[in-house]
Write a protein that holds these residues in place. Structure first.
Motif, PDB file in Angstrom:
ATOM      1  N   GLU A 103      26.279  39.514  33.487  1.00 38.92           N
ATOM      2  CA  GLU A 103      26.732  38.530  32.515  1.00 38.92           C
ATOM      3  C   GLU A 103      27.712  37.531  33.145  1.00 38.92           C
ATOM      4  N   PHE A 104      28.598  38.038  33.998  1.00 37.69           N
ATOM      5  CA  PHE A 104      29.570  37.174  34.659  1.00 37.69           C
ATOM      6  C   PHE A 104      28.850  36.187  35.586  1.00 37.69           C
ATOM      7  N   LYS A 105      27.885  36.695  36.319  1.00 37.28           N
ATOM      8  CA  LYS A 105      27.128  35.833  37.239  1.00 37.28           C
ATOM      9  C   LYS A 105      26.335  34.776  36.469  1.00 37.28           C
ATOM     10  N   MET A 106      25.728  35.186  35.361  1.00 41.43           N
ATOM     11  CA  MET A 106      24.966  34.240  34.551  1.00 41.43           C
ATOM     12  C   MET A 106      25.886  33.173  33.957  1.00 41.43           C
ATOM     13  N   MET A 107      27.098  33.560  33.564  1.00 38.94           N
ATOM     14  CA  MET A 107      28.049  32.600  33.034  1.00 38.94           C
ATOM     15  C   MET A 107      28.392  31.568  34.107  1.00 38.94           C
ATOM     16  N   ALA A 108      28.618  32.025  35.342  1.00 34.63           N
ATOM     17  CA  ALA A 108      28.937  31.111  36.437  1.00 34.63           C
ATOM     18  C   ALA A 108      27.773  30.161  36.707  1.00 34.63           C
ATOM     19  N   VAL A 109      26.557  30.687  36.691  1.00 33.87           N
ATOM     20  CA  VAL A 109      25.369  29.848  36.926  1.00 33.87           C
ATOM     21  C   VAL A 109      25.218  28.834  35.797  1.00 33.87           C
ATOM     22  N   ASN A 110      25.414  29.260  34.564  1.00 31.50           N
ATOM     23  CA  ASN A 110      25.302  28.341  33.424  1.00 31.50           C
ATOM     24  C   ASN A 110      26.343  27.231  33.492  1.00 31.50           C
ATOM     25  N   LEU A 111      27.536  27.556  33.970  1.00 31.22           N
ATOM     26  CA  LEU A 111      28.552  26.525  34.154  1.00 31.22           C
ATOM     27  C   LEU A 111      28.108  25.511  35.206  1.00 31.22           C
ATOM     28  N   CYS A 112      27.414  25.986  36.239  1.00 35.66           N
ATOM     29  CA  CYS A 112      26.881  25.069  37.264  1.00 35.66           C
ATOM     30  C   CYS A 112      25.864  24.111  36.657  1.00 35.66           C
ATOM     31  N   LEU A 113      25.077  24.620  35.742  1.00 34.61           N
ATOM     32  CA  LEU A 113      24.026  23.807  35.136  1.00 34.61           C
ATOM     33  C   LEU A 113      24.588  22.736  34.212  1.00 34.61           C
ATOM     34  N   THR A 114      25.857  22.878  33.812  1.00 33.27           N
ATOM     35  CA  THR A 114      26.477  21.860  32.962  1.00 33.27           C
ATOM     36  C   THR A 114      26.909  20.640  33.762  1.00 33.27           C
ATOM     37  N   GLY A 115      26.867  20.751  35.089  1.00 30.09           N
ATOM     38  CA  GLY A 115      27.213  19.604  35.919  1.00 30.09           C
ATOM     39  C   GLY A 115      28.543  19.730  36.647  1.00 30.09           C
ATOM     40  N   LYS A 116      29.290  20.780  36.376  1.00 29.61           N
ATOM     41  CA  LYS A 116      30.554  20.980  37.078  1.00 29.61           C
ATOM     42  C   LYS A 116      30.264  21.394  38.528  1.00 29.61           C
ATOM     43  N   SER A 117      31.178  21.076  39.413  1.00 32.12           N
ATOM     44  CA  SER A 117      30.975  21.439  40.825  1.00 32.12           C
ATOM     45  C   SER A 117      31.219  22.931  41.015  1.00 32.12           C
ATOM     46  N   THR A 118      30.555  23.480  42.018  1.00 35.64           N
ATOM     47  CA  THR A 118      30.714  24.911  42.284  1.00 35.64           C
ATOM     48  C   THR A 118      32.144  25.226  42.708  1.00 35.64           C
ATOM     49  N   LYS A 119      32.778  24.292  43.368  1.00 38.82           N
ATOM     50  CA  LYS A 119      34.166  24.511  43.792  1.00 38.82           C
ATOM     51  C   LYS A 119      35.088  24.641  42.568  1.00 38.82           C
ATOM     52  N   ASP A 120      34.914  23.759  41.593  1.00 43.86           N
ATOM     53  CA  ASP A 120      35.735  23.813  40.379  1.00 43.86           C
ATOM     54  C   ASP A 120      35.489  25.111  39.601  1.00 43.86           C
ATOM     55  N   ILE A 121      34.224  25.484  39.487  1.00 41.91           N
ATOM     56  CA  ILE A 121      33.868  26.706  38.764  1.00 41.91           C
ATOM     57  C   ILE A 121      34.475  27.918  39.462  1.00 41.91           C
ATOM     58  N   ALA A 122      34.372  27.942  40.779  1.00 41.24           N
ATOM     59  CA  ALA A 122      34.915  29.059  41.545  1.00 41.24           C
ATOM     60  C   ALA A 122      36.428  29.162  41.367  1.00 41.24           C
ATOM     61  N   MET A 123      37.106  28.028  41.376  1.00 42.71           N
ATOM     62  CA  MET A 123      38.561  28.051  41.184  1.00 42.71           C
ATOM     63  C   MET A 123      38.919  28.575  39.798  1.00 42.71           C
ATOM     64  N   GLU A 124      38.168  28.163  38.783  1.00 41.90           N
ATOM     65  CA  GLU A 124      38.427  28.625  37.407  1.00 41.90           C
ATOM     66  C   GLU A 124      38.228  30.131  37.279  1.00 41.90           C
ATOM     67  N   LEU A 125      37.188  30.638  37.958  1.00 40.58           N
ATOM     68  CA  LEU A 125      36.848  32.056  37.833  1.00 40.58           C
ATOM     69  C   LEU A 125      37.577  32.940  38.840  1.00 40.58           C
ATOM     70  N   GLY A 126      38.247  32.329  39.811  1.00 43.05           N
ATOM     71  CA  GLY A 126      38.990  33.102  40.801  1.00 43.05           C
ATOM     72  C   GLY A 126      38.102  33.758  41.848  1.00 43.05           C
ATOM     73  N   ILE A 127      37.010  33.080  42.204  1.00 38.21           N
ATOM     74  CA  ILE A 127      36.102  33.601  43.225  1.00 38.21           C
ATOM     75  C   ILE A 127      35.832  32.512  44.259  1.00 38.21           C
ATOM     76  N   ARG A 128      35.139  32.880  45.326  1.00 38.30           N
ATOM     77  CA  ARG A 128      34.816  31.913  46.373  1.00 38.30           C
ATOM     78  C   ARG A 128      33.644  31.033  45.951  1.00 38.30           C
ATOM     79  N   PRO A 129      33.648  29.761  46.353  1.00 37.94           N
ATOM     80  CA  PRO A 129      32.535  28.859  46.011  1.00 37.94           C
ATOM     81  C   PRO A 129      31.193  29.331  46.577  1.00 37.94           C
ATOM     82  N   GLU A 130      31.222  30.039  47.722  1.00 37.26           N
ATOM     83  CA  GLU A 130      29.973  30.546  48.313  1.00 37.26           C
ATOM     84  C   GLU A 130      29.267  31.507  47.373  1.00 37.26           C
ATOM     85  N   LEU A 131      30.046  32.309  46.643  1.00 35.83           N
ATOM     86  CA  LEU A 131      29.444  33.241  45.688  1.00 35.83           C
ATOM     87  C   LEU A 131      28.700  32.500  44.595  1.00 35.83           C
TER      88      LEU A 131
END
Length: 104
Positions: free
Chosen positions: A11-39
């Motif tokens: 569920e956490f991974k799907m949430m991160a992927v769905n946030l990517c699909l909204t147009g936000k950058s992976t770097k911003d999403i990673a910072m919000e979630l406290g994980i690395r952008p590579e993940l």
């Protein structure tokens, strides 16, 4: 001291992927979630490749039915070759003419 490896549920991974699909950058999403952008990028790539089969967990490969069949056939071929090689060695041992392994 070794840091414990974090595990993320599907569920956490799907949430991160769905946030990517909204147009936000992976770097911003990673910072919000406290994980690395590579993940986030890896999870996005996996979701694009496998859709519903993504994030199966525990390092299990996400294989299509054709890929599963190919893997099964490769294993059977490897086993048959191993058996053939063992039988070749056995034949060469028992066919020596030194009289050790025959009744003559």
């Amino acid at each position: 001291m070794k840091q414990e490896r974090r595990h993320f549920d599907k569920e956490f991974k799907m949430m991160a992927v769905n946030l990517c699909l909204t147009g936000k950058s992976t770097k911003d999403i990673a910072m919000e979630l406290g994980i690395r952008p590579e993940l986030v990028r890896r999870w996005k790539r996996e979701h694009e490749s496998y859709r519903e089969g993504s994030f199966s967990g525990h390092g299990n490969a996400n294989l299509t039915n054709e890929q599963k069949e190919i893997a099964k056939l490769k294993k059977e071929l490897r086993d048959a070759r191993e058996e053939r090689d063992i039988l070749k060695k056995a034949v060469s041992i028992f066919s020596r003419n030194d009289g050790k392994y025959s009744n003559s």
